[in-house]
Design an enzyme around this catalytic site. Sequence first.
Site, PDB file in Angstrom:
ATOM      1  N   ARG A   1      14.885  -2.580  -3.283  1.00 50.05           N
ATOM      2  CA  ARG A   1      13.616  -2.597  -4.016  1.00 50.05           C
ATOM      3  C   ARG A   1      13.926  -2.326  -5.483  1.00 50.05           C
ATOM      4  O   ARG A   1      14.879  -1.627  -5.801  1.00 50.05           O
ATOM      5  CB  ARG A   1      12.679  -1.502  -3.478  1.00 50.05           C
ATOM      6  CG  ARG A   1      12.640  -1.404  -1.957  1.00 50.05           C
ATOM      7  CD  ARG A   1      11.730  -2.406  -1.312  1.00 50.05           C
ATOM      8  NE  ARG A   1      10.403  -2.376  -1.905  1.00 50.05           N
ATOM      9  CZ  ARG A   1       9.425  -1.528  -1.531  1.00 50.05           C
ATOM     10  NH1 ARG A   1       9.648  -0.653  -0.586  1.00 50.05           N
ATOM     11  NH2 ARG A   1       8.253  -1.586  -2.097  1.00 50.05           N
TER      12      ARG A   1
ATOM     13  N   PRO B   1       0.828  -1.208   0.000  1.00 45.77           N
ATOM     14  CA  PRO B   1       0.000   0.000   0.000  1.00 45.77           C
ATOM     15  C   PRO B   1       0.859   1.253   0.000  1.00 45.77           C
ATOM     16  O   PRO B   1       1.872   1.307   0.685  1.00 45.77           O
ATOM     17  CB  PRO B   1      -0.797  -0.117   1.299  1.00 45.77           C
ATOM     18  CG  PRO B   1      -0.039  -1.064   2.151  1.00 45.77           C
ATOM     19  CD  PRO B   1       0.746  -1.951   1.242  1.00 45.77           C
ATOM     20  N   GLU B   2       0.467   2.231  -0.783  1.00 45.61           N
ATOM     21  CA  GLU B   2       1.176   3.500  -0.769  1.00 45.61           C
ATOM     22  C   GLU B   2       0.288   4.537  -0.094  1.00 45.61           C
ATOM     23  O   GLU B   2      -0.823   4.242   0.326  1.00 45.61           O
ATOM     24  CB  GLU B   2       1.556   3.896  -2.199  1.00 45.61           C
ATOM     25  CG  GLU B   2       2.391   2.785  -2.830  1.00 45.61           C
ATOM     26  CD  GLU B   2       3.226   3.240  -4.034  1.00 45.61           C
ATOM     27  OE1 GLU B   2       3.518   4.427  -4.152  1.00 45.61           O
ATOM     28  OE2 GLU B   2       3.594   2.363  -4.825  1.00 45.61           O
TER      29      GLU B   2
END
Length: 280
Positions: free
Chosen positions: A266, A2-3
């Site tokens: 990432r 989730p951002e």
Amino acid sequence: MPEGDTIFRAARTMNRVLAGRIVIDFDCVYPIVTRAAEQHALVGRAVDSVTSRGKHLVIGFSGGLFLHTHMRMNGSWHLYPDGARWQRPRADARVLVGCEGVMAVGFLVPVVELLTRRELERHDTLRRLGPDPLAAAFDDGGAAEIARRIRAHGRDAIGDTLLNQRVVAGIGNVLRSEILFLAAVDPARAGSSLSDAELTQVIDTAHDLLAANVMTRQQTISPSVGRRTTRSLDPGQKLWVYGRGGRPCRRCGTEILSAKTGPDARIVYWCPGCQTRHGR
Ligand SMILES: [Zn+2]
């Protein structure tokens, strides 16, 4: 993952549904939280507000008590009317706030804390959080503060800096690649190499993408499959570069590249044709 836009949307929906309601049930799998809830008599208080700051969601209760949650990779909040079937297994539930007629359930939420107002104000992580582009203060100094913080981390790659929650709150791995594509900035560039115009472009794009995703998906409050950053209505064309390594750029046809970067390794994606390695 989730951002900030997902959390913002969850908080807004929860605020609309829960604010003003009395808590009649509370449970949490973390004993320290249930103990604090008993000690502070959480049940019986009203929900005052539900707010987000970056990826943190805070439920405020009457009398100055706050439930702080952070979603990390997989956490989400769902709202269920009485009797509704849960969309996730009960074993995934970590925290539950029940009001008359509706229940908020936090699934796989790894960080849950019950805090007094004083503890909230002194909270180490929250206190150091960078400005949230979705906060009302964005136009009123928030954007300038984000620019100042990016410059202060000027030796770091801009692709990494955008994930640093102390610089700017709420940007996750998908959006950082999309932001830098739309701002035409190569993610490996040091923050200090960006011109003022490029920096403004990056920050405004971050705000626009986060805001756009809030506007288009008001109905759902769980992450996170529907995010889109292109304007195409074709679901196969939702993102410019994220997850598209080795495929042609939608704009110029150049092969999209990817690399693991930063402290958490990432993966960032970019188009070497569209995104400049040098300041303009
Ligand atoms: Zn391109």
